[in-house]
Design an enzyme around this catalytic site. Structure first.
Site, PDB file in Angstrom:
ATOM      1  N   GLU A   1       0.941  -1.172  -0.045  1.00 45.97           N
ATOM      2  CA  GLU A   1       0.125  -0.160  -0.037  1.00 45.97           C
ATOM      3  C   GLU A   1       0.718   1.131   0.015  1.00 45.97           C
ATOM      4  O   GLU A   1       1.978   1.332   0.432  1.00 45.97           O
ATOM      5  CB  GLU A   1      -0.964  -0.085   1.125  1.00 45.97           C
ATOM      6  CG  GLU A   1      -0.167  -0.344   2.352  1.00 45.97           C
ATOM      7  CD  GLU A   1      -1.128  -0.079   3.745  1.00 45.97           C
ATOM      8  OE1 GLU A   1      -2.159  -1.052   3.410  1.00 45.97           O
ATOM      9  OE2 GLU A   1      -0.693   0.361   4.765  1.00 45.97           O
TER      10      GLU A   1
ATOM     11  N   CYS B   1       3.601   8.220   1.449  1.00 50.85           N
ATOM     12  CA  CYS B   1       4.473   7.389   2.451  1.00 50.85           C
ATOM     13  C   CYS B   1       4.449   6.064   1.528  1.00 50.85           C
ATOM     14  O   CYS B   1       3.366   5.451   1.029  1.00 50.85           O
ATOM     15  CB  CYS B   1       3.283   7.098   3.303  1.00 50.85           C
ATOM     16  SG  CYS B   1       3.736   5.919   4.751  1.00 50.85           S
TER      17      CYS B   1
ATOM     18  N   CYS C   1       6.593  -7.613   6.845  1.00 50.77           N
ATOM     19  CA  CYS C   1       7.626  -7.084   7.615  1.00 50.77           C
ATOM     20  C   CYS C   1       8.452  -8.459   8.374  1.00 50.77           C
ATOM     21  O   CYS C   1       7.440  -9.120   8.967  1.00 50.77           O
ATOM     22  CB  CYS C   1       7.762  -6.037   8.497  1.00 50.77           C
ATOM     23  SG  CYS C   1       9.052  -5.271   9.090  1.00 50.77           S
TER      24      CYS C   1
ATOM     25  N   CYS D   1       7.396  -5.634  15.563  1.00 49.52           N
ATOM     26  CA  CYS D   1       7.014  -4.579  16.470  1.00 49.52           C
ATOM     27  C   CYS D   1       5.584  -4.931  17.191  1.00 49.52           C
ATOM     28  O   CYS D   1       4.552  -4.899  16.274  1.00 49.52           O
ATOM     29  CB  CYS D   1       7.298  -3.298  16.013  1.00 49.52           C
ATOM     30  SG  CYS D   1       8.746  -2.876  15.222  1.00 49.52           S
TER      31      CYS D   1
ATOM     32  N   CYS E   1       2.464  -2.599  15.783  1.00 54.83           N
ATOM     33  CA  CYS E   1       2.420  -2.520  14.441  1.00 54.83           C
ATOM     34  C   CYS E   1       1.612  -3.499  13.529  1.00 54.83           C
ATOM     35  O   CYS E   1       1.982  -4.591  13.829  1.00 54.83           O
ATOM     36  CB  CYS E   1       3.620  -2.035  13.949  1.00 54.83           C
ATOM     37  SG  CYS E   1       3.668  -2.311  11.975  1.00 54.83           S
TER      38      CYS E   1
ATOM     39  N   CYS F   1      -0.057   2.796   9.172  1.00 47.91           N
ATOM     40  CA  CYS F   1       0.929   1.678   8.569  1.00 47.91           C
ATOM     41  C   CYS F   1       0.110  -0.115   8.784  1.00 47.91           C
ATOM     42  O   CYS F   1      -0.426  -0.349   9.721  1.00 47.91           O
ATOM     43  CB  CYS F   1       2.067   1.630   9.677  1.00 47.91           C
ATOM     44  SG  CYS F   1       3.401   0.681   9.517  1.00 47.91           S
TER      45      CYS F   1
HETATM   46  N1  SAH Z   1       9.747  -0.085   9.497  1.00 41.91           N
HETATM   47  C1  SAH Z   1      10.155   1.254   9.689  1.00 41.91           C
HETATM   48  C2  SAH Z   1       9.224   2.136   8.651  1.00 41.91           C
HETATM   49  C3  SAH Z   1       7.904   1.783   8.667  1.00 41.91           C
HETATM   50  S1  SAH Z   1       6.725   1.841   9.953  1.00 41.91           S
HETATM   51  C4  SAH Z   1      10.162   1.799  10.990  1.00 41.91           C
HETATM   52  O1  SAH Z   1       9.802   0.963  11.725  1.00 41.91           O
HETATM   53  O2  SAH Z   1      10.640   2.579  11.056  1.00 41.91           O
HETATM   54  C5  SAH Z   1       6.629   3.730   9.912  1.00 41.91           C
HETATM   55  C6  SAH Z   1       6.192   4.447  11.384  1.00 41.91           C
HETATM   56  O3  SAH Z   1       4.980   4.015  11.833  1.00 41.91           O
HETATM   57  C7  SAH Z   1       7.081   3.803  12.383  1.00 41.91           C
HETATM   58  O4  SAH Z   1       7.565   4.791  13.507  1.00 41.91           O
HETATM   59  C8  SAH Z   1       6.272   2.818  13.215  1.00 41.91           C
HETATM   60  O5  SAH Z   1       6.651   2.671  14.346  1.00 41.91           O
HETATM   61  C9  SAH Z   1       4.658   3.679  13.242  1.00 41.91           C
HETATM   62  N2  SAH Z   1       3.765   2.702  13.257  1.00 41.91           N
HETATM   63  C10 SAH Z   1       3.389   1.505  12.968  1.00 41.91           C
HETATM   64  N3  SAH Z   1       2.240   0.888  13.633  1.00 41.91           N
HETATM   65  C11 SAH Z   1       1.576   1.913  14.321  1.00 41.91           C
HETATM   66  C12 SAH Z   1       0.308   2.145  14.769  1.00 41.91           C
HETATM   67  N4  SAH Z   1      -0.216   1.403  15.145  1.00 41.91           N
HETATM   68  N5  SAH Z   1       0.038   3.517  15.338  1.00 41.91           N
HETATM   69  C13 SAH Z   1       1.098   4.645  15.295  1.00 41.91           C
HETATM   70  N6  SAH Z   1       2.153   4.581  14.662  1.00 41.91           N
HETATM   71  C14 SAH Z   1       2.518   3.205  14.145  1.00 41.91           C
HETATM   72 FE1  SF4 Z   2       8.290  -3.519  10.681  1.00 38.06          FE
HETATM   73 FE2  SF4 Z   2       6.082  -2.394  11.597  1.00 38.06          FE
HETATM   74 FE3  SF4 Z   2       8.296  -2.628  13.207  1.00 38.06          FE
HETATM   75 FE4  SF4 Z   2       8.450  -0.695  11.110  1.00 38.06          FE
HETATM   76  S1  SF4 Z   2       7.113  -0.707  12.825  1.00 38.06           S
HETATM   77  S2  SF4 Z   2      10.017  -2.537  11.544  1.00 38.06           S
HETATM   78  S3  SF4 Z   2       7.015  -1.883   9.683  1.00 38.06           S
HETATM   79  S4  SF4 Z   2       7.067  -4.204  12.298  1.00 38.06           S
END
Ligand code: SAH
Ligand code: SF4
Length: 401
Positions: free
Chosen positions: A120, A133, A140, A144, A147, A371
């Site tokens: 996406e 974005c 992934c 995390c 996420c 995300c």
């Molecule tokens: N993998 C990379 C880039 C993609 S995530 C990274 O982790 O930096 C992009 C941003 O969105 C990251 O800072 C991530 O922590 C944040 N993010 C992911 N899921 C989220 C959620 N449910 N609410 C708020 N921020 C979120």
């Molecule tokens: Fe992967 Fe989501 Fe963690 Fe970014 S925040 S590294 S997309 S699991």
């Protein structure tokens, strides 16, 4: 000279050339190939070296500056040649499965690759800028816990063509061809979609080089931000070979909490990560590192956490700003977003230490533009499935340590 250096084959510093993958129709997609690779493809198609070089330059300009989708419209190329080119090559775009527009103007696309993988991209218009974005992977490998993308299995890395193709598709949708420096709607790019860009380094680098190329998409490196969850060994290379702004998903200031919410921390800890930030080339007060910090109720949002964040930034003498991100909930998530008063108090502590700490306004909530969330609407996953996947990934991560 030591033993290693004298033993060819043990270490091979020369990247192995990978031929471009043909599409299912047998044609080679030129989008995402370097100028050099386009030239080689043309030579393989029978052009002599000089003609291939000239034609590669023309094609590059047509594809990335004019936004050409077909060879037939390229009037500076003789007609029989255009026909030959169209037989062997394509100028692809990701297939659009779905596009949604939020009441605040945010647009989200669900895209599908030639081999049926969904990913996406999101466009966020603001008064003074428009930010795209972009995704780097389908799913992934990291996990995390807050996420949604982290709950998906990694299917594969996106190719350079699929990454740059997102920007080109956005330009198509916004009617922004030919590339021009002024009056653009799409002004900024953030590598913050699905996936960890530094786990797909070569393709992300090649794609961003095209985005930054003066005769390519022509976006300045100052308007591009790469976000990483902290892949420390790749950060110096990102600075040297890509040179865009850096955002780091810090999210916690203690080992215990970061180990839990960003499991990569078990491999590369906070100190190592902040040292890599301090060493990132080109960082100064005008070009600061952004620390992303997702606000999770009773997890990482106390006054003590805010004070520790300030201490760490000062200790490493980092030109930094902090982006406080209200947690965006998804079905099955185990966290809640911090209360607005808590977020404000946290922001004030950081801010009064002289560090900018804006709270990011949630955008596109009505279309779940955060995300990994478009796929969440399409693929319903049960709580049991989520737990099983989390356990599998956690085991896989332990294994790689
Ligand atoms: N993998 C990379 C880039 C993609 S995530 C990274 O982790 O930096 C992009 C941003 O969105 C990251 O800072 C991530 O922590 C944040 N993010 C992911 N899921 C989220 C959620 N449910 N609410 C708020 N921020 C979120
Ligand atoms: Fe992967 Fe989501 Fe963690 Fe970014 S925040 S590294 S997309 S699991």
């Amino acid at each position: 000279m030591n033993a290693l250096m004298s033993s060819p084959g043990l270490i091979d510093p020369v990247p192995v050339a990978r031929p471009p993958m043909p599409r299912s129709d047998g044609r080679v997609d030129l989008v995402g190939l370097t100028r050099e690779a386009i030239r080689e493809e043309l030579e393989r198609a029978g052009l002599d070296a000089k003609a291939a070089k000239l034609r590669a330059k023309q094609l590059w300009h047509q594809i990335y500056n004019r936004g050409a989708r077909e060879f037939a419209t390229m009037s500076e190329i003789a007609k029989p040649h255009r026909v030959l080119l169209a037989e062997r090559f394509a100028i692809g775009r990701p297939e659009v499965v779905e596009m949604q527009v939020s009441s605040d103007g945010t647009r989200k696309w669900l895209l599908r690759s030639d081999d049926g993988q969904d990913y996406e991209m999101v466009f966020i218009p603001d008064a003074d800028r428009g930010t795209l974005c972009v995704s780097s992977q389908v799913g992934c490998t990291l996990n995390c816990t807050f996420c949604f993308t982290g709950t998906m299995r990694l299917v594969r890395n996106l190719t350079a063509g699929e990454i740059v193709g997102q920007v080109m598709l956005a330009r198509d949708a916004l009617g922004e061809w030919p590339s021009q420096p002024d009056g653009r709607l799409l002004t900024n790019i953030v590598m913050m979609g699905m996936g960890e860009p530094l786990y797909n380094f070569d393709n992300v680098r090649d794609a961003l080089k095209i985005v930054m190329d003066g005769d390519g998409l022509g976006l300045s490196r100052r308007r591009i931000t790469l976000s990483t969850s902290g892949v420390v060994p790749m950060m110096a290379r990102a600075g040297a070979e890509i040179g865009v702004n850096l955002a780091v998903s810090l999210h916690a200031v203690t080992k215990a909490v970061r180990d839990e919410i960003v499991p990569l921390n078990r491999k590369y800890g906070i100190e190592e990560l902040l040292q890599a930030c301090a060493d990132y080339p080109g960082v100064n007060n005008a070009r600061r590192i952004t620390f992303e910090y997702v606000m999770l109720k009773d997890k990482n949002d106390s006054d003590a956490d805010a004070r520790e964040l300030v201490r760490l930034i000062r200790h490493y003498d980092l030109p930094a700003k902090v982006n406080l991100i209200p947690f965006n909930p998804w079905p099955g998530a185990n966290y809640e977003c911090s209360d607005p008063e808590r977020v404000r108090a946290f922001s004030m502590i950081v801010f009064s230490a002289g560090i900018s700490a804006p709270v990011r306004t949630p955008r596109g909530r009505d279309i779940m533009a955060a995300c990994g969330q478009l796929k969440s609407a399409a693929v319903k996953i049960s709580r049991a499935d989520l737990d099983r996947m989390a356990a599998e990934k956690s085991a896989a991560l332990e294994f790689t340590q």
